[in-house]
Design a protein around this motif. Structure first.
Motif, PDB file in Angstrom:
ATOM      1  N   ASP A 191    -103.031 -76.755  -5.603  1.00 59.68           N
ATOM      2  CA  ASP A 191    -103.649 -75.441  -5.565  1.00 59.68           C
ATOM      3  C   ASP A 191    -105.023 -75.559  -6.207  1.00 59.68           C
ATOM      4  O   ASP A 191    -105.384 -76.628  -6.736  1.00 59.68           O
ATOM      5  CB  ASP A 191    -102.790 -74.420  -6.323  1.00 59.68           C
ATOM      6  CG  ASP A 191    -101.465 -74.135  -5.630  1.00 59.68           C
ATOM      7  OD1 ASP A 191    -101.422 -74.208  -4.382  1.00 59.68           O
ATOM      8  OD2 ASP A 191    -100.479 -73.846  -6.331  1.00 59.68           O
TER       9      ASP A 191
ATOM     10  N   LEU B  63    -104.236 -69.567 -13.271  1.00 63.38           N
ATOM     11  CA  LEU B  63    -102.862 -70.066 -13.218  1.00 63.38           C
ATOM     12  C   LEU B  63    -101.867 -68.930 -13.032  1.00 63.38           C
ATOM     13  O   LEU B  63    -100.899 -69.046 -12.272  1.00 63.38           O
ATOM     14  CB  LEU B  63    -102.544 -70.830 -14.499  1.00 63.38           C
ATOM     15  CG  LEU B  63    -103.171 -72.213 -14.649  1.00 63.38           C
ATOM     16  CD1 LEU B  63    -102.977 -72.717 -16.072  1.00 63.38           C
ATOM     17  CD2 LEU B  63    -102.564 -73.200 -13.649  1.00 63.38           C
TER      18      LEU B  63
ATOM     19  N   LEU C 115    -101.995 -67.709  -9.430  1.00 66.39           N
ATOM     20  CA  LEU C 115    -101.336 -68.656  -8.530  1.00 66.39           C
ATOM     21  C   LEU C 115     -99.824 -68.608  -8.686  1.00 66.39           C
ATOM     22  O   LEU C 115     -99.083 -68.693  -7.708  1.00 66.39           O
ATOM     23  CB  LEU C 115    -101.849 -70.068  -8.807  1.00 66.39           C
ATOM     24  CG  LEU C 115    -103.304 -70.349  -8.417  1.00 66.39           C
ATOM     25  CD1 LEU C 115    -103.728 -71.710  -8.947  1.00 66.39           C
ATOM     26  CD2 LEU C 115    -103.497 -70.274  -6.906  1.00 66.39           C
TER      27      LEU C 115
ATOM     28  N   PRO D 146     -95.236 -73.460  -7.271  1.00 63.55           N
ATOM     29  CA  PRO D 146     -96.619 -73.922  -7.418  1.00 63.55           C
ATOM     30  C   PRO D 146     -96.745 -75.389  -7.019  1.00 63.55           C
ATOM     31  O   PRO D 146     -95.801 -76.176  -7.153  1.00 63.55           O
ATOM     32  CB  PRO D 146     -96.888 -73.732  -8.923  1.00 63.55           C
ATOM     33  CG  PRO D 146     -95.909 -72.697  -9.365  1.00 63.55           C
ATOM     34  CD  PRO D 146     -94.688 -72.912  -8.527  1.00 63.55           C
TER      35      PRO D 146
ATOM     36  N   THR E  24    -103.247 -78.843  -9.836  1.00 63.32           N
ATOM     37  CA  THR E  24    -104.198 -77.749  -9.676  1.00 63.32           C
ATOM     38  C   THR E  24    -105.608 -78.296  -9.831  1.00 63.32           C
ATOM     39  O   THR E  24    -105.928 -78.939 -10.850  1.00 63.32           O
ATOM     40  CB  THR E  24    -103.968 -76.645 -10.721  1.00 63.32           C
ATOM     41  OG1 THR E  24    -102.655 -76.087 -10.538  1.00 63.32           O
ATOM     42  CG2 THR E  24    -104.995 -75.531 -10.581  1.00 63.32           C
TER      43      THR E  24
ATOM     44  N   THR F  66     -99.985 -79.209 -12.802  1.00 64.40           N
ATOM     45  CA  THR F  66     -99.842 -77.761 -12.947  1.00 64.40           C
ATOM     46  C   THR F  66     -98.933 -77.397 -14.110  1.00 64.40           C
ATOM     47  O   THR F  66     -99.257 -76.510 -14.909  1.00 64.40           O
ATOM     48  CB  THR F  66     -99.312 -77.146 -11.643  1.00 64.40           C
ATOM     49  OG1 THR F  66    -100.224 -77.448 -10.582  1.00 64.40           O
ATOM     50  CG2 THR F  66     -99.165 -75.637 -11.766  1.00 64.40           C
TER      51      THR F  66
END
Length: 229
Positions: free
Chosen positions: A4, A79, A82, A92, A96, A147
């Motif tokens: 992400d 964060l 997301l 997730p 990231t 993440t």
């Protein structure tokens, strides 16, 4: 590689007289648009900063708390956005991408970081990779981070009331992050109109306000490569 992305675009732009960096132009596109292109391939993207309006479908927007609370707070907000979207559907992504919007040539850095991370996943444990310029300058706002590890760091910082005005280096202090040399100029950023002129960046959009040559104001939170946008 699944990832992400968080694009930081909410700084005060103090040394640009308040002109939003996200709307500056380079090679026919805004710096925000170029950052979004650099993050191409991300499963989900969150832009942290004032809502710029015209964004690709599905792009999330949010603000750090408080507004202008610094890059660590902005990462935490991204964060959270997301994670809220990830609840449906899917979890997730394992990594990231954190990327400031003021680096017009960041796509080359992102490619180098992604290649390094893919190689690293073959057998080297760690919490991600961070860009280092050809001159040796670390740029934490160009990096792929695990993440779960990044979320733990943000949660711990929030619990201890050390997110607001905190540096990104402080947020990442407990992560095992490998430094990766990226192509020359790919993390050069725009803090002042002199920087903009050197990089070929301009105001470009009517109504943006002053451009190169404007008297510069004193910086607030834009030192050490840790700007929120």
């Amino acid at each position: 590689m699944e990832f992400d992305a968080i694009i930081l675009a909410g700084g005060r732009s103090a040394r640009l007289g308040g002109v939003p960096k996200a709307r500056l132009m380079y090679d026919g596109a805004t710096l925000l648009a170029r950052s979004l292109r650099a993050a191409d391939g991300a499963g989900r993207v969150a832009v942290v900063g004032p809502d710029p309006g015209d964004l690709p479908a599905g792009t999330l927007t949010c603000r750090e708390d408080p507004p202008f609370g610094g890059p660590a707070a902005a990462i935490a907000a991204g964060l959270s956005a997301l994670a809220d979207r990830a609840s449906s559907p899917g979890a997730p992504a394992p990594f990231t991408l954190v990327l400031a919007c003021d680096m017009p040539r960041s796509a080359a850095a992102v490619r180098a970081l992604a290649d390094a991370l893919i190689d690293e996943q073959a057998g080297i444990a760690g919490d991600g990779v961070m860009a280092v310029s050809a001159e040796g300058r670390k740029q934490p706002l160009a990096g792929f981070y695990g993440t779960a590890a990044l979320q733990r760091a943000a949660t711990d910082a929030a619990r201890e009331d050390r997110l607001e005005n905190a540096s990104v280096f402080a947020l990442l202090a407990r992560l095992e992050v490998r430094e990766v040399r990226v192509p020359q100029g790919s993390t050069d950023d725009v803090d002042t109109w002199d920087d903009a002129a050197a990089l070929g960046v301009s105001g470009g959009i009517p109504g943006l306000g002053p451009g190169p040559g404007t008297a510069q104001q004193n910086p607030t939170m834009e030192a050490n490569g840790e700007k929120p946008g």
